[in-house]
Write an enzyme that holds these catalytic residues in place. Structure first.
Site, PDB file in Angstrom:
ATOM      1  N   LEU A 153      40.051  60.190 -46.438  1.00 17.12           N
ATOM      2  CA  LEU A 153      39.015  61.220 -46.553  1.00 17.12           C
ATOM      3  C   LEU A 153      39.603  62.507 -47.132  1.00 17.12           C
ATOM      4  O   LEU A 153      39.600  63.557 -46.491  1.00 17.12           O
ATOM      5  CB  LEU A 153      38.349  61.478 -45.200  1.00 17.12           C
ATOM      6  CG  LEU A 153      36.959  62.123 -45.310  1.00 17.12           C
ATOM      7  CD1 LEU A 153      35.943  61.105 -45.805  1.00 17.12           C
ATOM      8  CD2 LEU A 153      36.498  62.688 -43.977  1.00 17.12           C
ATOM      9  N   GLY A 154      40.107  62.400 -48.355  1.00 22.25           N
ATOM     10  CA  GLY A 154      40.531  63.599 -49.082  1.00 22.25           C
ATOM     11  C   GLY A 154      39.320  64.184 -49.795  1.00 22.25           C
ATOM     12  O   GLY A 154      38.174  63.932 -49.415  1.00 22.25           O
ATOM     13  N   ARG A 155      39.601  64.953 -50.843  1.00 26.83           N
ATOM     14  CA  ARG A 155      38.509  65.603 -51.576  1.00 26.83           C
ATOM     15  C   ARG A 155      37.498  64.593 -52.103  1.00 26.83           C
ATOM     16  O   ARG A 155      36.284  64.769 -51.952  1.00 26.83           O
ATOM     17  CB  ARG A 155      39.075  66.403 -52.754  1.00 26.83           C
ATOM     18  CG  ARG A 155      39.747  67.692 -52.347  1.00 26.83           C
ATOM     19  CD  ARG A 155      40.365  68.359 -53.556  1.00 26.83           C
ATOM     20  NE  ARG A 155      41.600  67.696 -53.903  1.00 26.83           N
ATOM     21  CZ  ARG A 155      42.778  68.301 -54.022  1.00 26.83           C
ATOM     22  NH1 ARG A 155      42.869  69.589 -53.852  1.00 26.83           N
ATOM     23  NH2 ARG A 155      43.862  67.626 -54.320  1.00 26.83           N
ATOM     24  N   ILE A 156      38.004  63.515 -52.723  1.00 23.93           N
ATOM     25  CA  ILE A 156      37.086  62.539 -53.338  1.00 23.93           C
ATOM     26  C   ILE A 156      36.368  61.738 -52.255  1.00 23.93           C
ATOM     27  O   ILE A 156      35.150  61.546 -52.312  1.00 23.93           O
ATOM     28  CB  ILE A 156      37.860  61.632 -54.323  1.00 23.93           C
ATOM     29  CG1 ILE A 156      38.320  62.477 -55.529  1.00 23.93           C
ATOM     30  CG2 ILE A 156      36.992  60.468 -54.787  1.00 23.93           C
ATOM     31  CD1 ILE A 156      39.286  61.780 -56.482  1.00 23.93           C
ATOM     32  N   ILE A 232      38.111  53.408 -56.597  1.00 28.94           N
ATOM     33  CA  ILE A 232      38.094  54.487 -57.596  1.00 28.94           C
ATOM     34  C   ILE A 232      39.383  55.299 -57.483  1.00 28.94           C
ATOM     35  O   ILE A 232      39.424  56.467 -57.859  1.00 28.94           O
ATOM     36  CB  ILE A 232      36.858  55.413 -57.405  1.00 28.94           C
ATOM     37  CG1 ILE A 232      36.651  55.752 -55.930  1.00 28.94           C
ATOM     38  CG2 ILE A 232      35.624  54.785 -58.026  1.00 28.94           C
ATOM     39  CD1 ILE A 232      35.595  56.790 -55.661  1.00 28.94           C
ATOM     40  N   ARG A 234      43.634  54.011 -57.273  1.00 30.90           N
ATOM     41  CA  ARG A 234      44.617  53.364 -58.126  1.00 30.90           C
ATOM     42  C   ARG A 234      44.687  51.894 -57.745  1.00 30.90           C
ATOM     43  O   ARG A 234      44.570  51.553 -56.559  1.00 30.90           O
ATOM     44  CB  ARG A 234      46.011  53.978 -57.920  1.00 30.90           C
ATOM     45  CG  ARG A 234      46.224  55.311 -58.570  1.00 30.90           C
ATOM     46  CD  ARG A 234      46.354  55.196 -60.093  1.00 30.90           C
ATOM     47  NE  ARG A 234      46.699  56.482 -60.673  1.00 30.90           N
ATOM     48  CZ  ARG A 234      45.816  57.377 -61.121  1.00 30.90           C
ATOM     49  NH1 ARG A 234      44.530  57.116 -61.071  1.00 30.90           N
ATOM     50  NH2 ARG A 234      46.224  58.518 -61.639  1.00 30.90           N
ATOM     51  N   ASP A 258      37.382  50.252 -60.825  1.00 30.17           N
ATOM     52  CA  ASP A 258      37.570  51.138 -61.987  1.00 30.17           C
ATOM     53  C   ASP A 258      39.022  51.141 -62.435  1.00 30.17           C
ATOM     54  O   ASP A 258      39.356  51.760 -63.442  1.00 30.17           O
ATOM     55  CB  ASP A 258      37.126  52.561 -61.601  1.00 30.17           C
ATOM     56  CG  ASP A 258      37.107  53.513 -62.798  1.00 30.17           C
ATOM     57  OD1 ASP A 258      36.640  53.100 -63.884  1.00 30.17           O
ATOM     58  OD2 ASP A 258      37.549  54.671 -62.663  1.00 30.17           O
ATOM     59  N   GLU A 263      46.534  47.964 -66.375  1.00 26.90           N
ATOM     60  CA  GLU A 263      45.449  48.380 -67.267  1.00 26.90           C
ATOM     61  C   GLU A 263      46.017  49.082 -68.511  1.00 26.90           C
ATOM     62  O   GLU A 263      47.099  49.669 -68.417  1.00 26.90           O
ATOM     63  CB  GLU A 263      44.495  49.331 -66.520  1.00 26.90           C
ATOM     64  CG  GLU A 263      45.161  50.619 -66.076  1.00 26.90           C
ATOM     65  CD  GLU A 263      44.252  51.491 -65.208  1.00 26.90           C
ATOM     66  OE1 GLU A 263      43.651  50.994 -64.247  1.00 26.90           O
ATOM     67  OE2 GLU A 263      44.169  52.692 -65.531  1.00 26.90           O
ATOM     68  N   HIS A 281      38.447  52.441 -66.034  1.00 29.09           N
ATOM     69  CA  HIS A 281      39.120  53.641 -65.521  1.00 29.09           C
ATOM     70  C   HIS A 281      38.511  54.906 -66.140  1.00 29.09           C
ATOM     71  O   HIS A 281      39.205  55.665 -66.832  1.00 29.09           O
ATOM     72  CB  HIS A 281      40.631  53.582 -65.787  1.00 29.09           C
ATOM     73  CG  HIS A 281      41.407  54.601 -64.987  1.00 29.09           C
ATOM     74  ND1 HIS A 281      42.736  54.472 -64.701  1.00 29.09           N
ATOM     75  CD2 HIS A 281      41.024  55.770 -64.407  1.00 29.09           C
ATOM     76  CE1 HIS A 281      43.153  55.516 -63.995  1.00 29.09           C
ATOM     77  NE2 HIS A 281      42.105  56.321 -63.803  1.00 29.09           N
TER      78      HIS A 281
HETATM   79  C1  8YV Z   1      42.848  59.870 -65.729  1.00 28.60           C
HETATM   80  C2  8YV Z   1      43.000  59.727 -63.328  1.00 28.60           C
HETATM   81  O1  8YV Z   1      43.778  60.849 -65.744  1.00 28.60           O
HETATM   82  O2  8YV Z   1      42.594  61.778 -62.266  1.00 28.60           O
HETATM   83  C3  8YV Z   1      43.264  60.766 -62.317  1.00 28.60           C
HETATM   84  O3  8YV Z   1      44.195  60.568 -61.529  1.00 28.60           O
HETATM   85  O4  8YV Z   1      43.497  58.658 -63.271  1.00 28.60           O
HETATM   86  C4  8YV Z   1      42.069  59.963 -64.459  1.00 28.60           C
HETATM   87  O5  8YV Z   1      41.327  61.105 -64.363  1.00 28.60           O
HETATM   88  C5  8YV Z   1      41.948  59.884 -66.885  1.00 28.60           C
HETATM   89  O6  8YV Z   1      41.620  58.577 -67.122  1.00 28.60           O
HETATM   90  C6  8YV Z   1      42.515  60.514 -68.120  1.00 28.60           C
HETATM   91  O7  8YV Z   1      43.579  59.818 -68.618  1.00 28.60           O
END
Ligand code: 8YV
Length: 315
Positions: A153-156, A232, A234, A258, A263, A281
């Protein structure tokens, strides 16, 4: 006066590239036919690295730049930067937090809705004439009122939760401690309890070596045959091999992703599954957010070379 030399690891949109080119001597690593030779030639002059979240800067790149003063990341995640190498040399790293939070949360929630309501197959149903020939599209699964889990539960994660509250969902989360800014949501200290609670499990962990495969086979199977995992963050946060196996066997209902190991190439087994929604992504990929991210990258570089405090240095 000569402009500071910046090693640019990946491309940026023109609205960022043009001002970067005016202020700095940008060395475009991503265009080099011989990346190692390019580093050997320009590394000794490089004073800053401008990179992107998913590209980062590894130990070899950092070592090739003996005069390196700063790494500025276009993205909130900096797991692809070798932070230990930066620490050892006292090189600060900046990222682009906050400006992308809303868009990333939007895409996560949109992915949940899209996959749960079968919108991709329903679109195909209309376009290929199945609707006219066969009638109604197969029934799908409801979202509102069901159980959601937020892993991290961070910012996102918090913005995801705010949106899910609008769907009257029963929201639980896990983090290192209960958050006083989320009093209406259930805190689960154990991620396994969270997975068992969840019809929809959102993975919103800031990735690091510690969070690698935090979503393992046990957690995936606890979300279960009716459940969905939405990532959403990594790819490294999920054991992708276990994820594919669970999707193939039906031990996990579905996944909206995503991000992928390796990738933009992805495991071809994903393409054979109907129970996945695959996105390139692009959670932060709106014009508004990308402009704000680019500005923050430039502002951090400018602040550094003007001897001012950095705007968003990572801890
Ligand atoms: C990418 C991201 O940086 O915020 C992140 O950590 O992975 C993305 O926002 C974006 O795809 C631009 O390369």
């Amino acid at each position: 006066m000569s402009k500071p030399v910046i090693l640019q690891v990946g491309p940026y949109p023109d609205w960022d590239q043009d001002p970067l080119d005016s202020a700095f001597d940008m060395k475009r690593y991503f265009e080099a036919d011989d990346p190692a030779g390019f580093l050997a030639e320009h590394g000794p002059d490089v004073r800053a690295i401008a990179t992107r979240g998913e590209l980062g800067a590894d130990a070899a790149m950092i070592a090739a730049c003996p005069q390196l003063e700063l790494i500025s990341v276009y993205g909130v995640g900096y797991d692809a930067v070798d932070i230990a190498a930066c620490k050892a040399r006292g090189i600060p790293v900046t990222n682009t937090p906050d400006v992308l939070t809303g868009d990333v949360a939007d895409l996560g929630v949109a992915m949940m809705l899209c996959l749960s309501r079968g919108m991709i197959s329903a679109e195909r149903w209309v376009r290929d004439g199945s609707w006219a020939r066969q009638g109604l599209h197969p029934l799908q699964r409801r979202v509102f009122g069901r159980k959601a889990g937020i892993l991290g539960l961070g910012r996102i994660g918090f913005e995801v939760g705010k949106r899910l509250a609008g769907f009257d969902m029963d929201i639980a989360y896990t983090d290192i401690a209960a958050k006083d800014y989320a009093p209406d949501w259930t805190y689960c200290a154990d991620p396994l309890d969270l997975a068992q609670h969840s019809d929809f499990l959102f993975v919103t962990l800031a990735a690091s070596a510690e969070t690698r495969h935090a979503v393992n086979r046990t957690l995936i199977e606890a979300v279960g045959p009716e459940g969905m995992i939405i990532n959403i963050s990594r790819a490294s946060n999920i054991d992708e091999e276990a994820l594919i196996a669970a999707l193939q066997s039906g031990a996990l209902g579905s996944a909206a992703l995503d991000v992928f190991e390796g990738e933009p190439a992805l495991d071809p087994r994903f393409l054979e599954l109907d129970s996945v929604l695959l996105q390139p992504h692009h959670a932060s990929g709106t014009i508004e957010t990308r402009k704000a991210m680019g500005k923050l990258v430039r502002d951090n570089l400018a602040a550094h070379f003007a001897g001012q405090p950095l705007l968003t240095q990572v801890p």
